[in-house]
Design a protein around this motif. Structure first.
Motif, PDB file in Angstrom:
ATOM      1  N   ILE A  77      30.227  43.342  33.361  1.00  8.15           N
ATOM      2  CA  ILE A  77      30.628  43.881  34.228  1.00  8.15           C
ATOM      3  C   ILE A  77      31.501  43.119  35.117  1.00  8.15           C
ATOM      4  O   ILE A  77      31.293  41.890  35.461  1.00  8.15           O
ATOM      5  CB  ILE A  77      29.613  44.528  35.346  1.00  8.15           C
ATOM      6  N   ILE A  78      32.715  43.678  35.401  1.00 11.50           N
ATOM      7  CA  ILE A  78      33.855  42.717  36.098  1.00 11.50           C
ATOM      8  C   ILE A  78      34.094  43.483  37.643  1.00 11.50           C
ATOM      9  O   ILE A  78      34.449  44.441  37.676  1.00 11.50           O
ATOM     10  CB  ILE A  78      35.177  42.709  35.331  1.00 11.50           C
ATOM     11  N   LEU A  79      34.097  42.451  38.603  1.00  9.84           N
ATOM     12  CA  LEU A  79      34.128  43.063  39.915  1.00  9.84           C
ATOM     13  C   LEU A  79      35.378  42.224  40.366  1.00  9.84           C
ATOM     14  O   LEU A  79      35.725  41.234  40.476  1.00  9.84           O
ATOM     15  CB  LEU A  79      32.875  42.605  40.942  1.00  9.84           C
ATOM     16  N   GLU A  80      36.347  43.197  40.863  1.00  7.59           N
ATOM     17  CA  GLU A  80      37.343  42.620  41.332  1.00  7.59           C
ATOM     18  C   GLU A  80      37.930  43.621  42.555  1.00  7.59           C
ATOM     19  O   GLU A  80      38.598  44.728  42.609  1.00  7.59           O
ATOM     20  CB  GLU A  80      38.887  42.937  40.261  1.00  7.59           C
ATOM     21  N   TYR A  81      37.537  43.167  43.660  1.00  6.48           N
ATOM     22  CA  TYR A  81      37.835  43.446  44.876  1.00  6.48           C
ATOM     23  C   TYR A  81      37.998  42.598  45.971  1.00  6.48           C
ATOM     24  O   TYR A  81      38.073  41.354  45.756  1.00  6.48           O
ATOM     25  CB  TYR A  81      36.470  44.203  45.308  1.00  6.48           C
ATOM     26  N   GLY A  82      38.609  43.227  46.996  1.00  2.00           N
ATOM     27  CA  GLY A  82      38.760  42.070  48.374  1.00  2.00           C
ATOM     28  C   GLY A  82      40.155  42.249  48.840  1.00  2.00           C
ATOM     29  O   GLY A  82      40.486  42.215  50.051  1.00  2.00           O
ATOM     30  N   SER A 115      26.070  40.488  31.864  1.00  3.84           N
ATOM     31  CA  SER A 115      26.860  39.487  32.644  1.00  3.84           C
ATOM     32  C   SER A 115      27.648  39.927  33.606  1.00  3.84           C
ATOM     33  O   SER A 115      28.317  41.126  33.420  1.00  3.84           O
ATOM     34  CB  SER A 115      27.768  38.705  31.470  1.00  3.84           C
ATOM     35  N   ILE A 116      27.981  39.399  34.636  1.00  5.82           N
ATOM     36  CA  ILE A 116      28.740  39.737  35.711  1.00  5.82           C
ATOM     37  C   ILE A 116      30.060  38.672  36.016  1.00  5.82           C
ATOM     38  O   ILE A 116      29.580  37.601  36.044  1.00  5.82           O
ATOM     39  CB  ILE A 116      27.999  40.081  37.039  1.00  5.82           C
ATOM     40  N   LEU A 117      31.235  39.413  35.905  1.00  3.48           N
ATOM     41  CA  LEU A 117      32.356  38.229  36.497  1.00  3.48           C
ATOM     42  C   LEU A 117      32.928  38.886  37.674  1.00  3.48           C
ATOM     43  O   LEU A 117      33.270  40.150  37.860  1.00  3.48           O
ATOM     44  CB  LEU A 117      33.286  38.413  35.532  1.00  3.48           C
ATOM     45  N   LEU A 118      33.178  37.785  38.783  1.00  6.98           N
ATOM     46  CA  LEU A 118      33.945  38.135  39.780  1.00  6.98           C
ATOM     47  C   LEU A 118      35.202  37.571  39.831  1.00  6.98           C
ATOM     48  O   LEU A 118      35.359  36.421  39.574  1.00  6.98           O
ATOM     49  CB  LEU A 118      33.184  37.565  40.878  1.00  6.98           C
ATOM     50  N   VAL A 119      36.287  38.615  39.813  1.00  3.35           N
ATOM     51  CA  VAL A 119      37.632  38.065  39.737  1.00  3.35           C
ATOM     52  C   VAL A 119      38.181  38.036  41.204  1.00  3.35           C
ATOM     53  O   VAL A 119      38.008  38.929  42.178  1.00  3.35           O
ATOM     54  CB  VAL A 119      38.265  39.060  39.136  1.00  3.35           C
ATOM     55  N   SER A 120      38.815  36.881  41.475  1.00  2.00           N
ATOM     56  CA  SER A 120      39.161  36.889  42.982  1.00  2.00           C
ATOM     57  C   SER A 120      40.417  37.610  43.308  1.00  2.00           C
ATOM     58  O   SER A 120      40.922  38.327  42.443  1.00  2.00           O
ATOM     59  CB  SER A 120      39.476  35.432  43.190  1.00  2.00           C
ATOM     60  N   VAL A 121      40.743  37.878  44.353  1.00  2.00           N
ATOM     61  CA  VAL A 121      41.906  38.601  44.800  1.00  2.00           C
ATOM     62  C   VAL A 121      43.115  37.854  44.441  1.00  2.00           C
ATOM     63  O   VAL A 121      43.099  36.636  44.174  1.00  2.00           O
ATOM     64  CB  VAL A 121      42.153  38.732  46.467  1.00  2.00           C
ATOM     65  N   GLY A 122      44.110  38.473  44.082  1.00  2.00           N
ATOM     66  CA  GLY A 122      45.319  37.832  43.587  1.00  2.00           C
ATOM     67  C   GLY A 122      46.329  37.279  44.862  1.00  2.00           C
ATOM     68  O   GLY A 122      45.876  37.760  45.965  1.00  2.00           O
ATOM     69  N   ASP A 123      47.355  36.865  44.779  1.00  2.00           N
ATOM     70  CA  ASP A 123      48.219  36.405  46.096  1.00  2.00           C
ATOM     71  C   ASP A 123      48.773  37.645  46.462  1.00  2.00           C
ATOM     72  O   ASP A 123      49.114  38.768  45.684  1.00  2.00           O
ATOM     73  CB  ASP A 123      49.402  35.611  45.470  1.00  2.00           C
ATOM     74  N   LYS A 124      48.873  37.743  47.721  1.00  2.00           N
ATOM     75  CA  LYS A 124      49.526  39.040  48.409  1.00  2.00           C
ATOM     76  C   LYS A 124      50.420  38.306  49.430  1.00  2.00           C
ATOM     77  O   LYS A 124      50.192  37.258  50.317  1.00  2.00           O
ATOM     78  CB  LYS A 124      48.491  39.704  49.013  1.00  2.00           C
ATOM     79  N   ALA A 155      29.616  34.509  36.815  1.00  2.00           N
ATOM     80  CA  ALA A 155      31.122  33.984  36.540  1.00  2.00           C
ATOM     81  C   ALA A 155      32.141  34.310  37.655  1.00  2.00           C
ATOM     82  O   ALA A 155      32.052  35.242  38.175  1.00  2.00           O
ATOM     83  CB  ALA A 155      31.475  34.367  35.177  1.00  2.00           C
ATOM     84  N   PHE A 156      33.112  33.337  37.491  1.00  2.00           N
ATOM     85  CA  PHE A 156      34.130  33.366  38.520  1.00  2.00           C
ATOM     86  C   PHE A 156      35.407  33.080  37.879  1.00  2.00           C
ATOM     87  O   PHE A 156      35.514  32.319  36.915  1.00  2.00           O
ATOM     88  CB  PHE A 156      33.947  32.566  39.821  1.00  2.00           C
ATOM     89  N   TRP A 157      36.636  33.942  38.041  1.00  2.00           N
ATOM     90  CA  TRP A 157      37.899  33.565  37.652  1.00  2.00           C
ATOM     91  C   TRP A 157      39.033  33.950  38.562  1.00  2.00           C
ATOM     92  O   TRP A 157      38.796  35.042  39.403  1.00  2.00           O
ATOM     93  CB  TRP A 157      38.230  34.262  36.305  1.00  2.00           C
ATOM     94  N   SER A 158      39.734  32.852  38.972  1.00  3.95           N
ATOM     95  CA  SER A 158      40.611  32.942  40.075  1.00  3.95           C
ATOM     96  C   SER A 158      41.699  33.579  39.609  1.00  3.95           C
ATOM     97  O   SER A 158      42.777  32.891  39.158  1.00  3.95           O
ATOM     98  CB  SER A 158      40.723  31.645  40.670  1.00  3.95           C
ATOM     99  N   LEU A 159      42.022  34.871  39.932  1.00 10.15           N
ATOM    100  CA  LEU A 159      43.413  35.447  39.664  1.00 10.15           C
ATOM    101  C   LEU A 159      44.406  34.832  40.529  1.00 10.15           C
ATOM    102  O   LEU A 159      45.617  34.753  40.121  1.00 10.15           O
ATOM    103  CB  LEU A 159      43.240  36.873  40.087  1.00 10.15           C
ATOM    104  N   TYR A 160      44.179  34.543  41.771  1.00 14.10           N
ATOM    105  CA  TYR A 160      45.275  33.623  42.587  1.00 14.10           C
ATOM    106  C   TYR A 160      45.693  32.828  41.899  1.00 14.10           C
ATOM    107  O   TYR A 160      46.864  32.292  41.831  1.00 14.10           O
ATOM    108  CB  TYR A 160      44.467  33.340  44.032  1.00 14.10           C
TER     109      TYR A 160
END
Length: 192
Positions: A77-82, A115-124, A155-160
């Motif tokens: 599951i990929i969570l990409e919010y914020g 498994s869960i992956l949290l994807v950060s916000v991207g640049d804005k 897990a964490f991945w920084s899109l930013y």
């Protein structure tokens, strides 16, 4: 239709060379989706909650999520919010962190072997003094999201950071090849 569980899966034998038409005469029957996957491969199901911070995910009951998982068996599951929580004047995301920690706990309880992956916000970017620059709340929220992932052991991945960090959205919009829209917030087709 036999429906012994909260969510039920009904496999259909379909000739892929012919069309298929499905109809439901009982309007009170909730249909959550139709899946036409092959027996193997990678499949993506998008539980879209567009235009919000991600906090409403916890409003879907654990029984519905668990039932969906029992039918489809998710591996990730990929969570990409914020992004909708970001604003130039926000420096305290403790409210968001509390809410998303509850969301993550809810997802973990609903999908215990997934498994869960949290994807950060991207640049804005936003306009300040006539120029676009990174919204100052973006790096703050990225750090909060990183901490949430660590605290919840996911897990964490920084899109930013993958975009290039501070100032990257301006480059994505104004570069020789545009990868984002002129709202300095959303990716275009090439960027996505």
């Amino acid at each position: 239709i036999s429906a012994p569980n909260m969510l039920n899966r009904i496999p259909l034998a379909v000739d892929r060379n012919k069309g298929i038409k499905l109809g439901v005469s009982n309007s009170s029957l909730p249909v959550y989706g139709i899946s036409f996957e092959s027996p193997s491969g990678v499949f993506v199901d998008n539980f879209s909650f567009r235009g919000n911070s991600g906090l409403p995910i916890s409003k879907v009951t654990q029984a519905v999520y668990s039932g969906t998982n029992n039918c489809l068996g998710y591996d990730l599951i990929i969570l990409e919010y914020g992004l909708n929580a970001v604003s130039p004047n926000v420096t305290d995301f403790s409210w968001y962190e509390r809410g998303m920690n509850n969301v993550i706990k809810h997802i973990k309880a609903s999908f215990p072997n997934t498994s869960i992956l949290l994807v950060s916000v991207g640049d804005k970017s936003y306009r300040k003094d006539g120029e676009y620059q990174t919204d100052p709340s973006v790096p703050i929220l990225v750090e909060v999201q990183k901490r949430m992932a660590k605290d919840n052991k996911i897990a964490f991945w920084s899109l930013y950071d993958a975009m290039g960090g501070y100032g990257s959205m301006v480059k994505w919009v104004e570069g020789d090849t545009a990868f984002a829209n002129r709202d300095y917030t959303h990716f275009n087709f090439k960027g996505a």
